[in-house]
Design an enzyme around this catalytic site. Structure first.
Site, short mmCIF file in Angstrom:
data_model
loop_
_atom_site.label_atom_id
_atom_site.label_comp_id
_atom_site.label_asym_id
_atom_site.label_seq_id
_atom_site.Cartn_x
_atom_site.Cartn_y
_atom_site.Cartn_z
N ARG A 47 0.82 -1.22 0.00
CA ARG A 47 0.00 0.00 0.00
C ARG A 47 0.85 1.27 0.00
O ARG A 47 0.44 2.31 -0.52
CB ARG A 47 -0.92 0.00 1.22
CG ARG A 47 -2.00 -1.06 1.16
CD ARG A 47 -2.80 -1.10 2.45
NE ARG A 47 -3.62 0.09 2.59
CZ ARG A 47 -4.92 0.15 2.33
NH1 ARG A 47 -5.55 -0.93 1.92
NH2 ARG A 47 -5.60 1.27 2.51
N ASP A 90 -3.49 -1.22 -3.78
CA ASP A 90 -4.49 -1.50 -2.76
C ASP A 90 -5.28 -2.70 -3.26
O ASP A 90 -6.05 -2.58 -4.22
CB ASP A 90 -5.40 -0.28 -2.55
CG ASP A 90 -6.49 -0.53 -1.53
OD1 ASP A 90 -6.61 -1.68 -1.05
OD2 ASP A 90 -7.23 0.42 -1.21
N LEU A 91 -5.06 -3.87 -2.65
CA LEU A 91 -5.65 -5.09 -3.16
C LEU A 91 -7.18 -5.04 -3.19
O LEU A 91 -7.82 -5.75 -3.98
CB LEU A 91 -5.19 -6.30 -2.34
CG LEU A 91 -3.71 -6.67 -2.47
CD1 LEU A 91 -3.34 -7.81 -1.55
CD2 LEU A 91 -3.35 -7.01 -3.90
N LYS A 145 1.23 -18.51 4.82
CA LYS A 145 0.16 -18.77 5.79
C LYS A 145 -0.14 -17.50 6.59
O LYS A 145 0.69 -16.59 6.60
CB LYS A 145 0.56 -19.94 6.70
CG LYS A 145 1.48 -19.57 7.87
CD LYS A 145 1.66 -20.76 8.78
CE LYS A 145 2.45 -20.40 10.01
NZ LYS A 145 1.69 -19.76 11.07
N ASP A 174 5.14 -23.49 3.89
CA ASP A 174 5.35 -23.74 5.31
C ASP A 174 6.86 -23.67 5.50
O ASP A 174 7.59 -24.57 5.09
CB ASP A 174 4.82 -25.12 5.73
CG ASP A 174 4.94 -25.35 7.23
OD1 ASP A 174 5.87 -24.78 7.84
OD2 ASP A 174 4.13 -26.10 7.80
N HIS A 175 7.35 -22.57 6.11
CA HIS A 175 8.78 -22.32 6.09
C HIS A 175 9.57 -23.41 6.83
O HIS A 175 10.78 -23.57 6.60
CB HIS A 175 9.12 -20.93 6.64
CG HIS A 175 8.97 -20.79 8.12
ND1 HIS A 175 7.81 -20.32 8.70
CD2 HIS A 175 9.83 -21.05 9.13
CE1 HIS A 175 7.97 -20.30 10.01
NE2 HIS A 175 9.18 -20.74 10.29
N LYS A 179 13.75 -25.75 6.21
CA LYS A 179 14.88 -25.86 7.14
C LYS A 179 15.75 -27.07 6.79
O LYS A 179 15.25 -28.15 6.48
CB LYS A 179 14.37 -25.99 8.58
CG LYS A 179 13.73 -24.71 9.13
CD LYS A 179 13.25 -24.92 10.57
CE LYS A 179 12.63 -23.66 11.13
NZ LYS A 179 13.60 -22.58 11.35
N GLU A 213 8.85 -21.61 22.24
CA GLU A 213 9.32 -20.25 22.01
C GLU A 213 9.44 -19.53 23.35
O GLU A 213 8.64 -19.76 24.26
CB GLU A 213 8.35 -19.48 21.11
CG GLU A 213 8.14 -20.10 19.74
CD GLU A 213 7.11 -19.32 18.93
OE1 GLU A 213 7.53 -18.59 18.02
OE2 GLU A 213 5.91 -19.42 19.24
N ASP A 232 -1.80 -21.81 15.01
CA ASP A 232 -0.58 -21.12 14.60
C ASP A 232 0.58 -22.07 14.36
O ASP A 232 1.37 -21.87 13.45
CB ASP A 232 -0.20 -20.09 15.67
CG ASP A 232 0.99 -19.24 15.26
OD1 ASP A 232 1.01 -18.75 14.12
OD2 ASP A 232 1.93 -19.07 16.08
N HIS A 237 3.21 -26.45 11.09
CA HIS A 237 4.59 -26.88 11.34
C HIS A 237 4.68 -28.25 11.99
O HIS A 237 5.39 -29.15 11.52
CB HIS A 237 5.32 -25.86 12.22
CG HIS A 237 5.33 -24.47 11.67
ND1 HIS A 237 5.34 -24.21 10.32
CD2 HIS A 237 5.36 -23.26 12.29
CE1 HIS A 237 5.36 -22.89 10.13
NE2 HIS A 237 5.36 -22.31 11.30
#
Length: 487
Positions: A47, A90-91, A145, A174-175, A179, A213, A232, A237
């Site tokens: 934007r 602007d989507l 995601k 999915d990061h 890895k 975490e 989440d 993951h």
């Protein structure tokens, strides 16, 4: 693998936190190592109103802040910045796609789109891209995601995407799958003959997967309050890690074979009934406490209002198939935990008979530990005899056999996950991306758990920041005679 690199990359969300911390540094790393196609242009879009030059200045500041010192090279940075262009959009405004298409130009040489934006804007984005010719056969799209809130919303998003992009041109990110250590699970399992004979219910007692975490909400309060730990972290993951551990050997290392086997695992996950939810799941929400020696506030204090969103979840799961029948998979994730750790612990069954018992030798079952972060290593715990004459009994001790990927491959550049995933998107390799049937099977399993929580009126239990979660999570495993791997 057949590579089909595109000539152009379009980056939505190009001024966001993910772009600054991960995407721009990753693309620069690929450029600096000569891995991007010659002439590939990168058009950023968001934007904010930037000119090309202003966006290059923005990108340079991001690289200055987030690149490791040993990766900074003035000439390479300059060459990378020359690839960058920018067009504000602007989507939600259909008319703003025309100038974007004009900026991107001819896509006959191939275009890859990276869409990192709110899912509520996906349909408008796809419709807009289609209307200006940016969704044709030479265009592929990568989706960051979250892809939905439950099965119904996930299907709605995927249906909207499918209008412009069929499955073979859709790359769901999915990061974790990018890895290095996650991919090493495949090498460990299917590149070594000694694991396969015991990689089943006859040889393995239980599997534990932990993603812990130490951070709290940070800047994600708006998203996290509507998501919670189950959506989440577990839905994507952790379940992807379950699939890599539990899948059958694929015939080939390619996107179809690997994702076929992962999808079978997701379809084999035992759906939890409402009656099972209180005994097979634990939810928690962090309170005040200390993390790394610093006093931290509770979740509700950080949020600024009361909440029943879970910041911790532990689950006893089962994969109902021939290989894994009866083997519990203990899954847990949480914020404000005692340590930052992503780890898989595979507990093997004890030897059927100990010959050392009458001499005082005590045996522990073998355990394989695959640490994904912060360190990257594979460790096998085996029994060994302590040195000595043994006149007063045999003393056995558990000792680790270590493969440290950090030290073993010390001379090799370690890539962050997004470097690999962006390059695969650019080159058209779907192996490390998630297929629609995987996503829907994952949501089906997660939705059943949430339905159980609702049916039982389950609310998250408080746990102190800096701990390993609610005490009920310990009981979840202890009643099966299993202890969480917390060392």
């Amino acid at each position: 693998m057949t590579r089909n690199p595109v000539a152009k990359l379009l980056l939505f969300g190009a001024t966001g936190d993910l772009a600054q911390r991960m995407l721009l540094p990753s693309l620069y790393g690929l450029h600096a190592d000569g891995l991007l196609p010659d002439g590939l242009t990168i058009t950023g879009s968001a934007r904010s109103a930037y000119t090309d030059e202003a966006y290059r200045d923005f990108a340079k500041k991001a690289l200055d802040e987030f690149l490791p010192e040993d990766r900074k090279d003035e000439a390479a940075v300059g060459g990378f910045l020359e690839r960058l262009f920018y067009q504000a959009i602007d989507l939600s405004d259909h008319s703003s796609f025309g100038p974007l298409a004009e900026k991107v130009g001819d896509v006959s040489g191939g275009l890859a789109i990276y869409l990192s934006t709110a899912p509520s804007l996906f349909e408008a984005a796809i419709t807009g891209l289609e209307s200006v010719g940016l969704a044709g056969e030479t265009v592929r799209i990568g989706l960051e995601k979250p892809l939905g809130y439950d099965l119904a919303s996930s299907r709605e998003i995927n249906d909207a995407v499918a209008v412009g992009f069929p499955e073979e041109r859709t790359f769901r990110i999915d990061h974790y799958l990018g890895k290095e250590t996650v991919q090493n699970i495949l090498a460990l399992r299917f590149g070594n003959s000694f694991f396969e004979p015991v990689w089943n219910a006859q040889g393995i007692d239980n599997v534990q997967i932990t993603i812990a975490e130490t951070v709290g909400l940070e800047e994600r309060a708006g998203y996290y309050e509507t998501a919670g730990a189950l959506r989440d972290m577990v839905q994507n993951h952790i379940l992807q890690l379950v699939a890599l551990i539990a899948m059958e050997p694929p015939a080939r290392f390619d996107g179809t074979a690997i994702r076929d086997e992962k999808a079978k695992v997701f379809r084999s996950l035992r759906l939890m009934t409402p009656e099972e939810a209180p005994n097979c799941t634990v939810t928690g929400q962090y309170g005040e406490g200390a993390v790394k020696g610093e006093i931290v506030h509770s979740y509700t204090d950080e949020l600024g209002k009361p909440s029943t969103t879970e910041t911790f979840v532990a689950i006893k799961a089962h994969v109902d198939n021939w290989r894994w029948q009866g083997v519990p998979f203990y899954l847990r994730t949480g914020k404000r935990m005692a340590a930052r750790r992503s780890e898989i612990a595979i507990q093997f069954k004890p030897v059927p008979h100990s010959m050392f018992g009458n001499r005082g030798g005590l045996l522990q079952p073998n355990m394989l530990i695959i640490r994904l972060q912060p360190e990257e290593y594979v460790q096998l715990l085996v029994m060994a005899k302590e040195p000595g004459l043994d006149r007063e009994g045999i003393r056995l001790r558990e000792v680790p056999l270590n493969l440290s990927l950090d030290s073993e491959f010390a001379g090799t550049r370690r890539r962050i996950a997004y470097e690999r995933l962006l390059l695969d998107l650019i080159e058209g390799d779907q192996t490390l991306f998630v297929r629609r049937d995987e996503v829907e099977a994952q949501w089906t399993w997660v939705d059943a758990i949430r339905a159980g929580w609702t049916a039982n009126g389950m609310k998250p239990k408080a746990y102190a920041s800096g701990s390993w979660g609610p005490s009920a999570a310990i009981a979840l495993t202890e009643r099966d005679g299993v202890t969480w791997q917390d060392d």
